[in-house]
Every structure is written in C-alpha cells, then in structure tokens.
Design a protein around this motif. Structure first.
Motif, short mmCIF file in Angstrom:
data_model
loop_
_atom_site.label_atom_id
_atom_site.label_comp_id
_atom_site.label_asym_id
_atom_site.label_seq_id
_atom_site.Cartn_x
_atom_site.Cartn_y
_atom_site.Cartn_z
N GLU A 808 0.82 -1.22 0.00
CA GLU A 808 0.00 0.00 0.00
C GLU A 808 0.85 1.26 0.00
OE1 GLU A 808 -3.73 1.96 2.49
OE2 GLU A 808 -2.86 0.05 3.11
N TYR A 853 -2.32 9.46 2.69
CA TYR A 853 -3.37 8.67 3.34
C TYR A 853 -4.70 9.40 3.42
CZ TYR A 853 0.31 5.41 4.44
OH TYR A 853 1.33 4.51 4.34
N TYR A 855 -7.41 9.41 1.65
CA TYR A 855 -7.95 8.62 0.56
C TYR A 855 -9.01 9.36 -0.26
CZ TYR A 855 -5.58 4.67 2.74
OH TYR A 855 -4.64 3.84 3.25
N ASP A 864 -10.04 6.18 10.80
CA ASP A 864 -9.81 4.92 10.08
C ASP A 864 -8.64 5.05 9.11
OD1 ASP A 864 -11.89 3.75 11.41
OD2 ASP A 864 -13.38 4.20 9.85
N GLU A 865 -8.49 6.25 8.52
CA GLU A 865 -7.35 6.45 7.62
C GLU A 865 -6.02 6.48 8.39
OE1 GLU A 865 -9.37 8.99 4.01
OE2 GLU A 865 -8.71 10.08 5.79
N LYS A 867 -5.52 4.73 11.11
CA LYS A 867 -5.27 3.31 11.39
C LYS A 867 -4.67 2.62 10.17
CE LYS A 867 -8.95 2.57 14.82
NZ LYS A 867 -10.17 1.80 15.12
N GLN A 868 -5.23 2.97 8.99
CA GLN A 868 -4.70 2.36 7.77
C GLN A 868 -3.26 2.77 7.52
OE1 GLN A 868 -6.37 0.12 6.12
NE2 GLN A 868 -4.69 -0.20 4.66
N THR A 871 -1.17 0.74 9.91
CA THR A 871 -1.19 -0.67 9.48
C THR A 871 -0.32 -0.88 8.26
OG1 THR A 871 -3.43 -0.91 10.35
CG2 THR A 871 -2.68 -2.55 8.77
N SER A 872 -0.36 0.04 7.30
CA SER A 872 0.46 -0.12 6.08
C SER A 872 1.94 -0.04 6.39
CB SER A 872 0.08 0.95 5.06
OG SER A 872 0.47 2.24 5.51
N GLN A 875 2.84 -3.22 7.86
CA GLN A 875 2.86 -4.25 6.81
C GLN A 875 4.22 -4.29 6.11
OE1 GLN A 875 0.56 -3.26 3.38
NE2 GLN A 875 0.42 -5.36 2.65
N SER A 883 -6.44 -4.70 16.81
CA SER A 883 -7.22 -3.50 16.48
C SER A 883 -7.55 -2.70 17.74
CB SER A 883 -8.50 -3.89 15.75
OG SER A 883 -9.28 -4.78 16.54
#
Length: 1472
Positions: A808, A853, A855, A864-865, A867-868, A871-872, A875, A883
């Motif tokens: 991502e 980020y 989006y 949520d963004e 968190k993403q 998370t990315s 990753q 979570s």
C-alpha cells in the motif's frame, strides 16, 4: 682361535665328503668353506683384491679426478664408432659372449647404498647428448667395505656380490634358497615347463629387471625363465648360453639315473651340479686360452690354499672391458640344419634385457649355431654403435656410452694408471716418444692433449686398448692380469675338477672325461647342430674356421639398420602409463567438488516452484528461451492480457515480468537475418526482451499474435532486420537495465548530498530553508543524458524502497511522485521527491504523509485512515498489532494533543498531534537501496591512516588480553608442529645419507616425512577434542583456568586446517616420490627399500606402488576417506547434507586404523604412529563408553508442540541421574523413526536445571529436523505414537560459565536464543530463591535480535514469565526487530513514535507485549556496550555470551576488541 676354527672346518668337510648318509658331498652356493683356512675367501660379498695400490683422487676412496679428462671426451676422441665394423679373422662371436657369460659367474658389482654419484660430464657440443638440458650422464659408485676408504693406508675396497669361484653360480645361484627354487624335485633335474624350456619365474625370484632401452619398458620378471643368474636376460648370446648349461645339467642328471647310479634326487642333483660346474671350468680355460697364449696357462699344479681367489680390481676395472671391442653389432641367427636357410639378423642394441622373447621366437639353438660361425669384431679401437652410444642405462638416461661408463668404472675402482701397472709387472713404462711411434698423428695429439702432456696419467684401460689395437690382440699387460686371475681361481679352488683330492668322489675316468670336454661337444649334446661347421677333430668353437660356401657371410663387414627407440633423458609427464595415475587424485578431488556443486544446484532448483504443466493463458509455442534474463538463460511463456493491455512473461508457473502497453505508442521489433529463431522486442524506457524460439513456425505464430495484440492496444510496430551479432550488441538486457538504475540512484544521492551542502548551511546563526530549490528548473549539467532520460517503472521504484510493488505504501507514494502521470518516474521527479524527504522540513514531510493517506482527498484524515496509515507501515516490516490496541494508541495520541474524541483531523490538527516529535520527523529521511554505499564511501574518505592504525593496535592488544589462553596454546601447538616438521625435514635432508634417501629422492622425501610426523601428531589430538564427557568434567575443575575448554570447536577447525595443509604436502611430496621411484634402477630400489624390494625384481611402477603394497592401498583409502570427510565438513554440507556429514565423520576409526596399517608396510622406516595414538585412543575409548552407556536408554517423549516460525518443541522425561547446568546441550536421536539410531544432533536445553523435565526447541530446516516435525504433525491426534528419544549428554559449552561474571551480556539472534532460555530461567529462579546470595551475577542484559516480533514467539512467553518472577530487577531485556528500516527512516520514525506512545500508556511494548524495550533496526553494539560500561564503572570484566549467526558473532567480537580502557568485555561465541 684359528686352530680351533681349522679343526672344526676340517672335521666338517671330512664329514661332508663322506658318503655315509647316502648324499653327495655338499658344496656351498655362496662360496663359504671352500678354503678351510680362510672361510670367507671367494664368498659372495667378499671384497675385490688389490695387487697394486689403488689410485684415488684423495688417496683413500674418492673417484673425483679433476685433472683427468671426461670419460665421454676420451670415448669420442680415441674410440671410433663406424657403421661398418671390421670383423675378426681369428675369433668367432661365441668367444666374447662366453667370456661375458663367465664374467657373470665371477663378478657382480652392484651400486652402493646409499648411492654415490659419479656422473659423467657432457659438453654442450656433444654430438649425441649435447642438445639436451642434462649435462651429466648418470652413474653410481660400487658397493664397498664400509671399514675401508677412511684413510690412505686402508683405501676403499669394492664388494663382489657373487662368488669369485668358477662354480656355476650363473646356473644355480648364490644361495641354497635360489637353487631350491630351480630344482624340480625329481631325478636331480632343474625345473622345466611343458615344452622342456626352463620354468617361468612364477614365484618372483629377483631376476634382474633392468630397462629395455629400445622400448623404455621393464620386463615382467614373473614371465622370465628362471636361471641362477638374474642377468641372464641381458642379451640373446648370454641367454642362449644359460639355456645351454641349464640343459646340460638335466642331460647329466638323466644319464646318471639311466646308468643305474641313482641314489636319490639330492644325490643326483648335487652330482650333476658338480659335473656341470666342472665342464664350465674346462670350457672357461679353453676360452681364456684362445685369447692369451696357450703356453702362458701352465699345467694344473694342484690345490694351493694360500691362493686368494678374489677378483682383481685390475680385471674388474679394465681387462673385462677389453672384450667390448670384440662384440659385433648383430647376432647372426642361423637355421639349425642349413646355413643357406638364413634367418633375420638381430641388432644387439634392440635386444638389451629383452633376450628371452627374441630367443623364444627363433630358438636358442639358432643363436648358438649363428654365434659359432659368426666372426667377432676385430680387436681394435672401433667400437660398435650398440655399445659406444646405444648401451643400456637407467630410465632417466636410457642410452649410455658403454666405453665412457667403462672408463669411469675404472676410476671408481681406483685402477692405477697404465705405467704404474706396467712397473708392477716389470714391464717398461710408456713415454710420449713410444706413443708417437705407435699411434697415428691424430690419435697421438688427442691422447696428449686430453692427458695434459702427462704420460703418467694415461689410464690402464685406455693404454691397454691402444696397445691392443696396435698389436691386434690382447696386449701383454692385460694378458698378465688375466693369467694371474685365472691362476688364483684355479689353484685356489679346492673343488676344481682337476683336484683329485677335493673329496667330491670323482674317478680319474670322470676327470679325464671332463678334460676332454669342449664347448662343441656340449653344443652337440644339446642338439645344437654345428657338426657341419667344424671338422670332426676340430673342437675349438672360439676360433674361426673356413666355412662352406653357403655358410660364409657376404662381406667382411656387416651393416645393419639403426637402433630402435628414442633416447629418453628424463621422465616424460605426458607418457600415458605415468600421467594417468598421477592425475587420479586430482580427478577425484575435482569430481567430489563438482558433485557438491551439482548437489547445491539441484537443491537451489528444488526450492523454486515447479513449472505448471497446463497454463491456459500462455501461448502454445513450446520452449522459448529468454537470452537476456538476469539469471542467465531461462525458459519462458508469453501471455497476452487484452483486458489490462499487458504482455506477461511467465517462468516456472509465475509472472516474472509484466509489460504495460497502455502508454506505449510504438514498439520496435528486430528480426535476425542469419538466425531466424531470434527475435528482439525493444521496450521503451525499460529493458528489452530477447527471445529464441524452438522453430521458425513458432516464431511466426508469436509475431502474428503480438501484431494482433498491438493492433488492439493501438501500438504501432516498427520492424527492421539485423544480424545476430548486431542484435546481441544493441539489446538492452535486464543486466544493462539494472546497471542503469543503479547509476540513476547513485546520481540522485550525489545530487542530494550537494543539495545538503548548499542548502543546509547555517548563515548568521539561522538555518536556511530546506527544499527551496526547484529541481525541475535547476541546471543538471553534471548528470549524463542517459540518466536524465531514464525513468523508473512502478516495480523499479518499489525495489528501490525495498518493498513490493503491490504494497500500500507504494500504491500511495507512486502517484505523488509521478507528477506528469505517465506511469513512470523521471530523474527530476525522483530527485525532487527525495529532496523533500531528506532536506525538507518536518511540515513538508508530514504534509506528504497526510496527502498519501487522505484517501477521499477531502483535506482531512479520518481515524480509520490513520489506522490504515499505521497498518500499512507495519505491513512493510511484516508486523501487526490488535485493532483494540491500535485504537487505544490513536486515542492516546489525540488526548495528548487535546483533541479528545475527534474522528477527523485537518492537516493543522495532524501537525499538532505530531508536534512532540517534530525533531525526530525533521531528522528522518527515506532509506533507499544503494544509498548506503554512497554515504559510506564519503565517510570512509574522512578516516585518517594514523588514527586507523592506532585503533587497530588497540584492537589487537585487547584481543590478546581476552584470548590469551587460546593464543598461547595455538602458538605452542603451531610451534610443535613446525618443530616436528622441520626436525624430520632436516634429518632426512642432511643426516640420512647412510640410507640413500637424500641421494635418491631428494627433498620430496623430506617433505613427506616431515608432514607424516605432523600428521601422526595431529590425528590423535582429534580424539582428545572429541572427548566431550571429559571436557565437560574438566569444566568443573581448576583446570578450566589454564585450559581454554570453550575453544575445543575452534581448535577442531584449526587442527583440521593444519592437518589438511600437511595432507596436501604429504600427497604432493609422494607425487614427486612416485616420479623418482619409477625412474630408479632396481639396484637403487633395493637400496631405498631393502626390506620390501628384492634385488632385481624389476622396475617399480606407480600402479605397483599404489595397488601392490599395503602402504599404497591404505594411502589411497586414506586420501579418499579424508577428502570425503573434509568436503562433507564444509558449511554447505553440514547445513544441507547433514546425513553425509554425520556418516562420513563416523569413518574416523577406519582412518586411524588405515594410518596404523599405512606405516605397517615398513617401506622406509619402522611404524611409529601407534605410539602417538595409544594414549589418546585409550582416553577416547573410555569417554565413548560413558556415552554408549547413556545412549542405550530410551527416554519417553512427554510432549511435542508445533510452534510458529517452523519451531518444534520437545518435552521429555528427565532421568534421575541427569544433572546439568544452564547453557549445556545434549545429543538427541529418534528411536524407530527411520532416521537411524546413530544419527545424533546437538541441541541446547531450554529447560532450567531446577525443572523436573527436559526440553529443547528445534528449528525446522531439512533432513532430520524435517522428519521430526512431520512425525509430530502426523501424531498430533495420537501423541502416544511419538517416538522415544536417545539422549547423550549433557555436554558443556561456554554459556554455562555465565555465573563467573557480575555483569552478563547475552546476545542472541534467531534460533540462537535457545541457550539463553535456560540461562534466563535459571538466573531468575536463583535470584528469587534462597540461592540469591550465592550468585555472583548482579545484572543481566539480554539483547535479542529478530526479524519480526512474530519470530520465535515461544521465547516471548518465557521472557514474560521471567519478567514476572524478576523481583530484584536483575534482567534488562532489549529486543531489536531488524525487519524495520533504520531509525532515521521516516517510516520507522512514525512506528517508533507509536511504540513510545504505547510504552508510556501501558508500560509494555506495542509489538511484543513485554516490559522489554523494543528497538527498530540492528543493534549498535559499540554504543550499547559503552553505555553498559558507564553504568557499571566499578566492574572490570564483563562476560559477553553470543549465540546466533556468524556475522553477529563477528560483530560482537569486533566490538569487544575495540573497547579500550580498564574495563574488559570477554566474548564467548557459539554459531549455528
């Protein structure tokens, strides 16, 4: 004493002469007891007689005469070598051959041992040998009495190896053992084969095996006919005469038996032997009489006990060589029945040591008949080429000058000059006046020049031959010497046939019959038809008679073709019989290495996924080879994806490259004019595709499909045609592309560093604003056009960031960098992007992340963004968190910025949240592959040589302090090895002259003996290092302070390397030894190996040395076994072929046994290896018995668990008597598992000593560990079916000594943390129990380096328990997750911010859940150790225990050696 000896011998011979026992009187074979007053006179091994004072260079024994001319010069100047040799008008060729036959009975001068070289010098102008690199013709001195030659009053006396008597030793041998081998055992006869010829030498009696110069080969002595003389095969004339008297003996034995005088086999044999000897004596007198005046040989006067029969050195060194001038260059082969039926003539030089085969072809009768009427060569200075230039020699000089050798032999024997001998015999000395009258001018001038105008220097052989030439007969001085010698042989021989009182029981009639015997009668009795050649009353076959017309030769001279065979002056490595065996070891080494390499290749290929058999998306074009692939040639399939408008290239079932056609306007295609199977597809802004099809038809189908695909994608095809060479040169392959990308990246970082220097300076105390330059407009004159025109694809961009193209982070960043949205990133775009990351402000970097980020692009980040985003980033490093914990983390960040429960953040609010970490973000950049190289290069240039030298000196000093015991023992061992090697080397080079080793083998033997001494010393030490139980026991004693017991593995490796070096030296030395031995003469071989090599058993061969001796066979087996062990002990073999490693290392008993047998052959010396081996072998056996007693116990498996990260946990019952320390290991084998009961593997115990069970954690690799894991998985539902274990141990290692230090640093990497699991549990248990006061350890630092927090999660549980039980704050744990980028990377900085925030709110790590501090990236051991040293200033010595990859161990050891000051860090490393 002499009176007693005389009485004894008289009685003995009286009894031996009697017939009371029914046996014929015995005559010794070695000449002993012939003279009762002087028992050793005439015996084999007695010295030559010296009627005249010998003439030596130093007066005592030296054969060095610098004032005398070279024998080769004398041969060339005084003796002629003509193709047409004048023939004698008086003598037959049978005379010189019979004299030589007689000479074999009287004289055998063998080379001395050790050999003493008296090589003959050769001038470069020599017509035959001058063009060769060798300047000396080889020749050795003769055996001599070792008590002689010490001073001038007792000059050197040479030894005669056969009896001096005329006693038929050439027929019966010089020992009873040899004679017994000749006897048939019936009828008193000698042994014959079915055809009546002498029996073959099947028992290997030492017949002479000299080199056949015309073939450069040695005869097989077991195929030779067995005679009493080992030299019977020298030439056909000698062989035929041996055959003659061999048959004569059997004829006599047959006659005795027929006449009714039979008593027994022994009587018949002894009687026949005596009569045969008598006939040889009679014929010998006839031959001598033919040479000298018959009147000179007076009548037999009876036995004279005072006549010494010893052979005169004057005869041995001069007179015997007179007959060389009478030998013709051919041997006439006559038809036994008719002279007119003439057979082929045989050239003498082509028969040396090959007589038997030639005589068998024509029959010995034909040769004897031919010699009986063939004229001898005339007595003159003309010597046939077969003797003057083509005489036989050793293998390294196959054709010698026989005349030069005769002259040199005279000097070796100390033969005085001619005038000295003449005066001794009361003959007038020869002056130059005499020589001028006698010789022609040319010969006279040559003689005078060669002997430097000194007439007293003229040697006996030279002067005698010149006088004989003038007289056309044997000269007077030679005749006197020969007459005197015959007199002493006849009158001094008690067993002479004319002595009626010799006790042999011969009647007068028998004596008269012997006196009437002639060689002619003997020939006729043995069916040699010569009656037509001589008159009935003419019995002297030595004198030439008028022959019938059909038997006369055509001319008075004989001309024959040249000698066969090339002159061999040195060993030829290209000769197949010798080159092949020498290359065998090299071939074996190469084969084994190649086998390992192939195995590794197969293993690497097996790791790749198998190619799918059916691929519906691929074109059915068969095999297509991509020529320009990065890994070389690879087979691919073409897949056209019309939906995404991409060409996918598949290999082994997966897509290895995808080419997007969306933004390609034109596609150049290049076909090949001279190879229609090749096609080049030029891809714009990427590397090209170079293909080779299986057939033209398949290529045309692919072109058609590609054309249709391009039409649908609206891509124009541009086609042109070139040659194959032009296509190869113009193609931009993957390798070229990678080079261009690397240049692209390095240029970017070069520009970035310039930007930092120009924009990052401080002016007036204020830092200039970074990133203000517009690089789209900047001048980049220093950048090449090929770099500016290069553009990175998405995959290349991801690779530069160390990511995959589908992650991502790449999906978000790529559109931001690709400002023109053309699907690729240009140089300017990438540089601008990197400038922001490296020199931009914190706001610039945060804005970039915010935009990535956002989006929905609404100018705000939703929770949520966020968190993403986190998370990315996790990753990218293969990390993850729950979570709930992630929500809790974000909530704490918002509350810290007083933003409460907000769900969306604007950029200003996002910047407020990150305000506390502004400095960290501002320092952050973006780690890119290849950047480190540029930075390190610039930093390295700033290091000064002086500082580096000082630091290196401190490192060495600290290393010596930390490893003083290991260094001490290493130096002692190395010194002992060198002492052993050089002691043997010097001994065999300088102090073994009496053995002949230095003279015959040179320094090669010194190398082998020196290396052998080292190997005998090192191999038993291996046993000591493998005494694991003993070493473990010694760890608990005071000896561990003085012996580096922890270094046994390093010692094993060092010992193996030293041993390998000396094994190679030993093999190389023997390789040269083989060359030397195979070129040695049989005499030299018997000197070199007197116990194993019989005289005359032929030439040694490499095959015989390797496969015919116990030393050779064991040597080959040792080389094979050791090579196998060494190759299977390599890092790769131990990791991937462990079963090979294990099994081959079980060969050590075989190796040691072979080494014992290797020396038992006693080729050169007595075996000594068993003395070195005895002590260590006994200790090792006792140690092994302890392990064997434990291995017999089966231990049940209590529990088996399959853990993440391919780890298998085994928990098994602890035996009652099993006591161990934390950090120790055990060897484990599975019972009835199919892996083998004897396949043991070492594993460190992860259980603690206070626990009532034992446990290990095993990482699954391949082989044994894979079988174990499969068994555990298979039996998960039925755990009772898990196999039991054999456990051997415990065994000690360095980690168990952690308790000796106040501050302990444990460094683990990967599965290397297993020993620390036991140590940590043990430490915490002791600290929380009553044993706390007894423990010396005050603080423990545990540094664990792992790729991700998910790797070896089982250890996290153990660490969690230790943290709970650690009430004294003994343990300080630091976990380094290496999958993260360096801390300076912006992505790592963001995760580090999250980690610190989570640590603050929950007092545990976000990633591990432990109190332990989590770090990102690799540990900086230097800063960590310095910090620990400052924290514990009162501690002088820190114990550092490392277990992990070798690179980590090396880094820790290097750090410990670099730390200076009063504090010391002692490192103990264990690698896996």
């Amino acid at each position: 004493m002499k009176i007693i000896t005389y009485i004894f011998t008289t009685v003995f011979f009286y009894r031996s002469s009697s017939h009371s026992d029914g046996d014929y009187p015995y005559v010794s074979y070695n000449g002993m007891y012939n003279n009762p007053s002087n028992l050793h006179w005439g015996t084999a091994g007695s010295p030559l007689s010296q009627p005249v004072r010998p003439h030596y260079g130093d007066g005592a024994g030296s054969a060095d005469f610098p004032d005398l001319p070279s024998p080769r010069d004398l041969s060339l100047e005084l003796f002629t070598e003509e193709q047409s040799v004048p023939l004698s008008e008086k003598y037959t060729a049978l005379l010189p051959y019979f004299i030589e036959f007689l000479d074999h009975d009287l004289l055998d001068l063998r080379a001395t041992c050790p050999p003493e070289d008296i090589s003959i010098s050769i001038k470069k102008s020599d017509p035959l040998y001058g063009n060769n690199s060798h300047s000396r013709m080889p020749m050795d001195r003769i055996q001599y009495d070792r008590n002689s030659g010490v001073w001038a009053d007792f000059p050197r006396k040479q030894i005669n190896s056969v009896t001096s008597w005329i006693d038929g030793s050439q027929v019966y041998g010089i020992s009873k053992g040899w004679a017994d081998m000749l006897r048939s055992g019936t009828g008193g006869k000698l042994k014959t084969d079915e055809s009546g010829n002498p029996a073959r030498n099947s028992w290997g009696v030492p017949m002479s095996g000299s080199l056949k110069p015309h073939t450069c080969q040695y005869p097989d002595i077991k195929q030779l006919h067995l005679f009493g003389d080992g030299r019977s095969n020298e030439n056909p004339g000698i062989y035929a005469l041996h055959w003659l008297f061999f048959n004569e003996h059997n004829n006599i034995a047959g006659e005795l038996a027929i006449n009714g005088r039979y008593r027994n086999d022994k009587w018949l044999f002894d009687k026949s032997r005596y009569l045969t000897i008598a006939k040889i004596q009679k014929v010998s007198l006839d031959a001598i009489a033919a040479i000298i005046d018959p009147d000179t040989l007076h009548e037999y006067r009876g036995y004279n006990a005072s006549a010494d029969p010893a052979i005169s050195f004057l005869y041995a060194g001069a007179v015997r060589y007179f007959f060389l001038t009478m030998i013709p260059d051919i041997i006439y082969v006559s038809n036994p029945k008719n002279c007119s039926l003439k057979s082929s003539d045989i050239r003498l030089c082509n028969t040396y040591w090959d007589a038997q085969e030639i005589v068998e072809k024509y029959g010995p009768e034909s040769f004897l008949r031919g010699l009986a009427y063939q004229p001898a060569a005339k007595v003159d200075m003309h010597i046939v080429n077969d003797i003057r230039s083509n005489y036989y020699g050793p293998m390294h000089w196959t054709r010698r000058d026989g005349i030069a050798a005769a002259i040199q032999r005279g000097r070796d024997l100390g033969v005085p000059p001619l005038n000295s001998v003449l005066r001794h015999y009361n003959l007038p000395a020869k002056t130059w006046v005499f020589w001028r009258k006698l010789l022609n001018t040319k010969t006279y001038e040559a003689l005078k020049s060669l002997y430097q105008d000194d007439e007293e220097k003229v040697e006996l052989f030279i002067g005698g031959m010149l006088l004989s030439n003038a007289e056309e007969r044997m000269t007077e001085v030679f005749r006197l010497i020969l007459t005197e010698q015959i007199y002493r042989l006849r009158e001094g021989n008690r067993y002479w046939f004319e002595n009626e009182n010799n006790g042999m029981g011969c009647t007068k009639r028998e004596i008269e019959e012997i006196r009437a015997t002639t060689l002619k009668k003997i020939l006729i009795r043995n069916k040699v038809e010569i009656s037509d050649l001589f008159e009935e009353d003419d019995d002297n076959v030595f004198l030439l008679r008028d022959l019938s017309e059909d038997c006369k030769l055509d001319d008075t001279a004989i001309t024959v073709p040249g000698c066969e065979g090339d002159m061999l002056l040195h060993f030829d490595y290209n000769t197949t019989p010798y080159a092949v065996p020498l290359l065998v070891p090299v071939f074996l080494i190469f084969t084994m290495i190649l086998t390992v390499a192939l195995t590794r290749t197969v293993h690497a290929r097996s790791k790749s996924p198998k190619e799918k058999e059916i691929d519906p998306e691929a074109l059915n074009l068969g095999k297509i080879t991509e020529l320009g692939a990065k890994e070389g040639l690879r087979t691919i399939k073409l897949c056209f994806d019309e939906t995404s408008q991409a060409l996918n290239i598949k290999s082994k079932g997966k897509v290895v490259r995808s080419i997007a056609f969306k933004k390609i306007s034109s596609l150049p295609l290049v076909t090949c004019s001279d190879n229609r199977l090749i096609l080049l597809i030029c891809i714009p802004k990427e590397y090209d595709v170079l293909l080779k099809f299986g057939s033209v038809r398949k290529k045309e189908v692919a072109l058609e499909e590609l054309t249709n695909f391009c039409t649908g994608a609206r891509v124009e095809i541009e086609t042109r045609q070139l040659t194959e060479k032009q296509i190869i040169n113009m193609a931009k392959t993957e390798k070229h592309r990678q080079h261009l990308v690397n240049t692209f990246l390095s240029t970017v970082f070069s520009e970035m560093m310039q930007a930092e220097n120009s924009n990052g300076v401080v002016e007036n105390g204020n830092q200039a604003h970074k990133g203000s330059i517009d690089y789209n407009k900047s001048d980049l004159k220093g950048v090449g056009s090929h770099v500016l025109e290069c553009e990175l694809s998405r995959s290349e961009f991801a690779s530069a960031l160390g990511l995959r193209s589908d992650q991502e982070f790449v999906e978000k960043v790529f559109p931001l960098v690709d400002k023109d949205n053309n699907g690729s990133i240009s140089f300017r775009e990438f540089l601008s992007f990197m400038i922001v990351y490296s020199t931009g402000s914190s706001d610039d970097k945060l804005k970039l992340i915010f935009n990535m980020y956002d989006y929905d692009k609404n100018g705000s980040l939703h929770v949520d963004e966020i968190k993403q985003m986190i998370t990315s980033m996790l990753q990218m490093v293969s990390a993850s968190i729950d979570s709930e914990e992630l929500s809790r983390l974000i909530q704490s960040l918002l509350q810290q910025a007083n933003l409460g429960e907000k769900e969306e953040l604007t950029f200003e609010e996002f910047r407020t949240v990150m305000a506390a970490y502004k400095k960290d973000i501002e320092k952050a950049n973006l780690a890119v592959q290849g950047a480190e190289k540029s930075v390190k290069t610039n930093q390295r240039n700033k290091v000064f040589t002086a500082i580096r030298s000082q630091a290196r000196g401190r490192e060495i000093k600290r290393h010596i302090e930390n490893h003083r015991l290991e260094i001490f023992y290493t130096l002692v061992f190395s010194l002992m090895v060198l002492v052993l090697f050089f002691e043997r080397f010097i001994t065999y080079s300088r102090y073994k002259d009496h053995t002949g080793y230095p003279q015959l083998l040179g320094y090669s033997l010194s190398l082998t003996r020196g290396s052998a001494a080292v190997l005998m010393f090192t191999f038993p030490i291996f046993l000591l290092l493998m005494c694991k139980n003993t070493i473990t026991h010694l760890r608990g004693t005071f000896l561990k302070r003085y012996i580096p017991l922890d270094a046994n593995r390093a010692a094993h490796i060092y010992l193996g390397c030293v041993t390998l070096v000396f094994i190679l030296i030993h093999c190389i030395g023997h390789g040269y030894n083989f060359y030397m031995i195979t070129t040695l003469s049989p005499d030299h071989l018997s000197c070199l190996m007197p116990r194993t090599w019989l005289d005359g058993t032929g030439q040694a061969t490499i095959v015989g040395l390797l496969f015919g001796t116990i030393t050779g066979i064991t040597g080959i087996l040792l080389v094979l076994a050791l090579l196998t062990m060494y190759i299977c002990a390599t890092q790769y073999a131990r990791r991937y072929l462990h079963r090979w490693f294990w099994n081959t290392h079980q060969l050590y008993p075989l190796v040691l046994g072979l080494m014992v047998l290797h020396g038992a052959g006693r080729l050169l010396q007595e075996p000594t290896f068993h003395f070195y081996l005895a002590g260590p072998a006994i200790l090792f056996t006792l140690d092994k018995l302890i392990s064997v007693s434990r291995k017999k116990r089966e231990i049940p498996l209590i529990e088996a668990n399959i853990l993440p990260s391919e780890v298998t946990n085994l928990v098994f019952k602890r035996p009652v008597d099993f006591h161990y320390l934390a950090g120790q290991y055990v060897n484990i084998a599975l019972v009835n598992s199919g892996t083998g009961r004897d396949e043991y593997h070492p594993f460190t115990l992860t259980s603690a000593p206070h626990e009532d069970y034992l446990s290990v954690h095993i990482r699954t690799c391949k082989g044994w560990t894979k079988v174990l894991r499969d068994l555990v998985i298979k039996n998960q539902k039925n755990p009772e079916r898990n196999p039991n274990l054999f456990v051997d141990g415990p065994f000690g290692e360095a980690h168990q000594d952690y308790s000796n230090y106040e501050v302990v640093i444990l460094v683990g990497g990967g599965i290397g943390v297993t020993p620390f699991a036991s140590i940590l549990k043990d430490l915490v248990h002791k600290a929380s129990s009553m044993q706390a006061s007894l423990s010396r350890v005050k603080k423990v630092y545990f540094l664990w380096s792992t790729r991700t927090q998910k790797q070896f999660e089982w250890l996290l549980d153990i660490l969690g328990k230790c943290e709970k039980e650690d009430t004294r704050n003994l343990l300080d744990t630091h976990i380094f997750i290496t999958r993260f980028y360096e801390k300076s990377d912006l992505r790592t900085t963001m995760l580090y911010i999250c980690e610190r925030q989570f640590q603050g709110i929950s007092n545990r790590s976000l990633f591990t859940g432990l109190k332990a501090v989590t770090h990102f990236g690799r540990p900086n051991f230097c800063s960590i150790f310095n910090h620990i040293a400052l924290t514990h200033e009162d501690v002088r010595k820190f114990g550092v225990f490392v277990c992990g990859p070798g690179t980590m161990s090396d880094a820790v050891k290097l750090t410990c050696s670099k730390i200076t000051g009063k504090q010391t860090f002692v490192a103990y490393a264990e690698n896996f």
